[in-house]
Design a protein around this motif. Structure first.
Motif, PDB file in Angstrom:
ATOM      1  N   PRO A 382      43.137  25.984 106.784  1.00 19.48           N
ATOM      2  CA  PRO A 382      42.769  24.623 107.194  1.00 19.48           C
ATOM      3  C   PRO A 382      43.654  23.540 106.582  1.00 19.48           C
ATOM      4  O   PRO A 382      44.230  23.717 105.515  1.00 19.48           O
ATOM      5  CB  PRO A 382      41.332  24.478 106.692  1.00 19.48           C
ATOM      6  N   VAL A 383      43.754  22.428 107.288  1.00 18.70           N
ATOM      7  CA  VAL A 383      44.370  21.223 106.730  1.00 18.70           C
ATOM      8  C   VAL A 383      43.414  20.705 105.661  1.00 18.70           C
ATOM      9  O   VAL A 383      42.207  20.667 105.885  1.00 18.70           O
ATOM     10  CB  VAL A 383      44.543  20.152 107.836  1.00 18.70           C
ATOM     11  N   GLN A 403      36.443  15.322 110.313  1.00 16.29           N
ATOM     12  CA  GLN A 403      35.781  15.508 111.606  1.00 16.29           C
ATOM     13  C   GLN A 403      36.721  15.188 112.760  1.00 16.29           C
ATOM     14  O   GLN A 403      36.703  15.879 113.777  1.00 16.29           O
ATOM     15  CB  GLN A 403      34.524  14.633 111.699  1.00 16.29           C
ATOM     16  N   GLU A 404      37.527  14.158 112.603  1.00 11.13           N
ATOM     17  CA  GLU A 404      38.485  13.823 113.664  1.00 11.13           C
ATOM     18  C   GLU A 404      39.409  14.994 113.947  1.00 11.13           C
ATOM     19  O   GLU A 404      39.675  15.347 115.094  1.00 11.13           O
ATOM     20  CB  GLU A 404      39.354  12.631 113.232  1.00 11.13           C
ATOM     21  N   LEU A 405      39.905  15.599 112.859  1.00 10.56           N
ATOM     22  CA  LEU A 405      40.806  16.739 113.012  1.00 10.56           C
ATOM     23  C   LEU A 405      40.083  17.910 113.683  1.00 10.56           C
ATOM     24  O   LEU A 405      40.595  18.543 114.600  1.00 10.56           O
ATOM     25  CB  LEU A 405      41.343  17.178 111.644  1.00 10.56           C
ATOM     26  N   ARG A 406      38.875  18.153 113.230  1.00 10.24           N
ATOM     27  CA  ARG A 406      38.109  19.267 113.799  1.00 10.24           C
ATOM     28  C   ARG A 406      37.862  19.052 115.288  1.00 10.24           C
ATOM     29  O   ARG A 406      38.006  19.979 116.083  1.00 10.24           O
ATOM     30  CB  ARG A 406      36.765  19.398 113.080  1.00 10.24           C
ATOM     31  N   GLU A 413      39.341  20.846 106.318  1.00  8.94           N
ATOM     32  CA  GLU A 413      38.240  20.750 105.368  1.00  8.94           C
ATOM     33  C   GLU A 413      38.559  19.688 104.322  1.00  8.94           C
ATOM     34  O   GLU A 413      39.718  19.348 104.092  1.00  8.94           O
ATOM     35  CB  GLU A 413      37.993  22.103 104.689  1.00  8.94           C
ATOM     36  N   MET A 414      37.485  19.184 103.718  1.00  6.10           N
ATOM     37  CA  MET A 414      37.633  18.226 102.640  1.00  6.10           C
ATOM     38  C   MET A 414      37.520  18.988 101.328  1.00  6.10           C
ATOM     39  O   MET A 414      36.787  19.966 101.248  1.00  6.10           O
ATOM     40  CB  MET A 414      36.492  17.219 102.753  1.00  6.10           C
ATOM     41  N   TYR A 415      38.250  18.540 100.313  1.00 12.34           N
ATOM     42  CA  TYR A 415      38.196  19.251  99.035  1.00 12.34           C
ATOM     43  C   TYR A 415      36.804  19.143  98.435  1.00 12.34           C
ATOM     44  O   TYR A 415      36.264  18.044  98.300  1.00 12.34           O
ATOM     45  CB  TYR A 415      39.237  18.666  98.072  1.00 12.34           C
TER      46      TYR A 415
END
Length: 507
Positions: A382-383, A403-406, A413-415
């Motif tokens: 994931p980015v 969420q935009e990327l998804r 994902e966020m760290y």
RNA sequence: GCAGACGUAGCUCAGUAGGUUAGAGCGUCGGAUUGUGGCUCCGAAGGUCGGUGGUUCGAAUCCACCCGUCUGUACCA
């Protein structure tokens, strides 16, 4: 000093494995390819549970009411013995028998599932492994067996095994039964010896013709000096069997196969009859274009001794399989099956002929790895959207980017670790092989910007930079773009990376 | 099941005429560098020496049994 409290030892039961992400993805891909072939042939899925009542599996010791060794068994609260299934055939026979009035015969069905064997594990041999079966229940004709053979061949090729690198060997159990009779091993009193002979024949690929001859005669000593008692046959009997199974000396086309049998056994009626049956199968598949490079008759195929009644077949790989040490390993068959006309009758009393085969998915996967045919599916990590500020507003902004990327179809994902150590976030991304990291601190936020860091390119650049200060300050492979361009820029960069990978794979 | 080889840190392995506190490399974690991965340097954690019992003043080391791993073989639906 007080003794240290002993920690519970984490340990995997022997013969079992944990499966990695790569393994699971590779298996899924294999299963998909196999399923596609079976569906194409008109088979429908059905699934049975991992447990069955032990008697339905046919596993009781004759003189006790305890299950046989080799199966994992437990006693239910009503004292009934249950066992984990050790193949998918017996449970299918149970399912069909139980629903015989609702099922439209011939019933064509497939299923993949885990099976369990309580026996000594070895390299590439586990106590839990996956099989993928297809069966036709209620079809007595040789054409049903022929179809199974062709389907196995097609499956091998669908999995990327080139023609000529595998072969489906077919035999008819009744040929072997006739042979036993012909060499004077007929009758109830010779049952045990017949088994010994069949087991010996089955070891042809392992020990070669000379080893089999020893096992048919006095016996054989293995490398460690351990002695295996043989069947005690006479020289003439041994010679007949040796001639029978020495496939190198015969053409395995339908006609010459029968001639071969007649030559050795002087037109013994049972052998001729069974041989002709096998000839029909070979004729059938050849008329469909499946030559002896794919499906051949082979009188040395034995398979299981428990329930096969007629045709038996197995898929063998013809290329060398090496282990992780680079040694060539004895691989044996990767799948097999046959006709089991008596299995449903056990439950129903009705004659319900059936034929089917099973592919050892786990074993085949090891072989495919060897052949380089196992696309280690390139799932891109994931980015990673990094966290610079921990206040709720900022966290909301990061989550929104994710969420935009998804929603744009990009894995992201966020760290989720301790964000206060920023270095660790990139370290995490590096270890996970994340392709891109997104960074937005308060400065960038104020300017309406984000940083997009190409971690792949950055890794490459790191080889050219020796000192840490330069490495940190130059911020390699990193660009500043407007917040609104997030998805567009990330997609573009991922596209470039995919292109680079493609080129690298070609080179 | 039978026969043989082996078992020291997460991994790969040193360490025996029985003798202080069992070591190394890699990996892990922390720091140098609290807004930038890699490299480098510094530091730390991590071991019932597979288990139990025995011989001995003393056992990772010798003996017995057990467990586990590997190789071969038997069985294998």
């Amino acid at each position: 000093m007080a003794k240290k409290p002993s920690k519970l030892k984490a340990r995997l039961p022997r013969g079992f494995v944990d499966r990695s992400a790569d393994d699971i993805r590779a298996t899924d891909e294999m299963l998909l390819k196999i399923r596609k072939v079976y569906e194409q042939y008109g088979f429908d899925p059905v699934e049975t549970p991992a447990f069955e009542y032990t008697d339905c599996l046919g596993k009781f010791l004759p003189d006790t009411d305890r299950p046989n060794a080799g199966v994992f068994s437990v006693q239910d609260d009503d004292e009934q013995w249950m066992s984990l299934r050790y193949d998918l055939t017996a449970p299918l026979a149970r399912h069909v028998s139980e629903n015989i009035n609702e099922i439209q015969l011939p019933y064509r069905t497939y299923r993949a599932g885990w099976v369990f064997r309580n026996e000594k594990p070895g390299p590439g041999r586990f106590r839990q492994f996956m099989q993928f079966d297809a069966d036709t229940v209620g079809a007595p004709g040789v054409q049903a067996d022929a179809e199974m053979c062709m389907m196995m061949a097609d499956t091998m090729e669908a999995l990327g095994i080139p023609r000529g690198q595998y072969v489906i060997r077919v035999n008819n159990r009744k040929v072997l039964d006739g042979v036993m009779e012909a060499i004077g091993l007929g009758g109830e009193e010779n049952a045990e010896r017949r088994l010994t002979v069949l087991r010996a024949i089955d070891k042809l690929d392992k020990f070669g013709i000379e080893g089999v001859k020893l096992l048919l005669g006095e016996g054989r000593k293995d490398e460690s000096g351990d002695f295996t008692k043989g069947a005690g046959l006479g020289a003439i009997q041994i010679d007949m069997i040796a001639k029978l199974i020495d496939t190198k000396s015969i053409e395995t086309g339908p006609k010459s196969f029968n001639e071969h049998l007649d030559y050795i056994f002087d037109e013994h009626p049972n052998i001729s009859y069974a041989g002709a049956d096998l000839g029909d199968l070979v004729n059938l598949v050849q008329s469909c274009g499946y030559g002896t490079d794919r499906i051949i008759a082979d009188p040395s195929v034995v398979r299981g001794l428990e329930y096969y009644t007629g045709m038996v077949y197995e898929a063998e790989l013809l290329f060398d399989v090496t282990n992780e040490k680079g040694e060539v390993v004895q691989f044996g068959s990767v799948g097999g099956g046959g006709r089991y006309d008596g299995l449903v009758k056990r439950f129903t009393g009705r004659d319900v002929p059936a034929t089917g085969f099973s592919i050892g998915v786990s074993r085949l996967m090891t072989a495919l790895k060897n052949l380089g045919k196992l696309n280690t599916v390139d799932v891109v990590a994931p980015v990673l959207v990094t966290v610079m500020d921990g206040d709720t507003d900022a966290l909301g902004r990061y989550q929104q980017m994710v969420q935009e990327l998804r929603h744009a179809g990009i894995r992201a994902e966020m760290y989720q670790g301790n964000w206060k150590k920023f270095g660790n976030q990139l370290k995490y991304a590096d270890r996970r092989n994340c392709p891109i990291a997104i960074i937005q601190g308060s400065d960038e936020f104020a300017a309406g910007d984000i940083q997009i860091k190409d971690l792949i390119e950055g890794k490459r650049l790191s080889e050219e930079i020796a000192d840490n200060v330069t490495w940190r300050e130059s911020r390699p492979a990193q660009m500043t773009v407007k917040r609104g361009e997030l998805v567009a820029k990330v997609s573009e960069l991922l596209g470039q990376q995919a292109e680079d990978r493609r080129k690298a794979a070609e080179a």
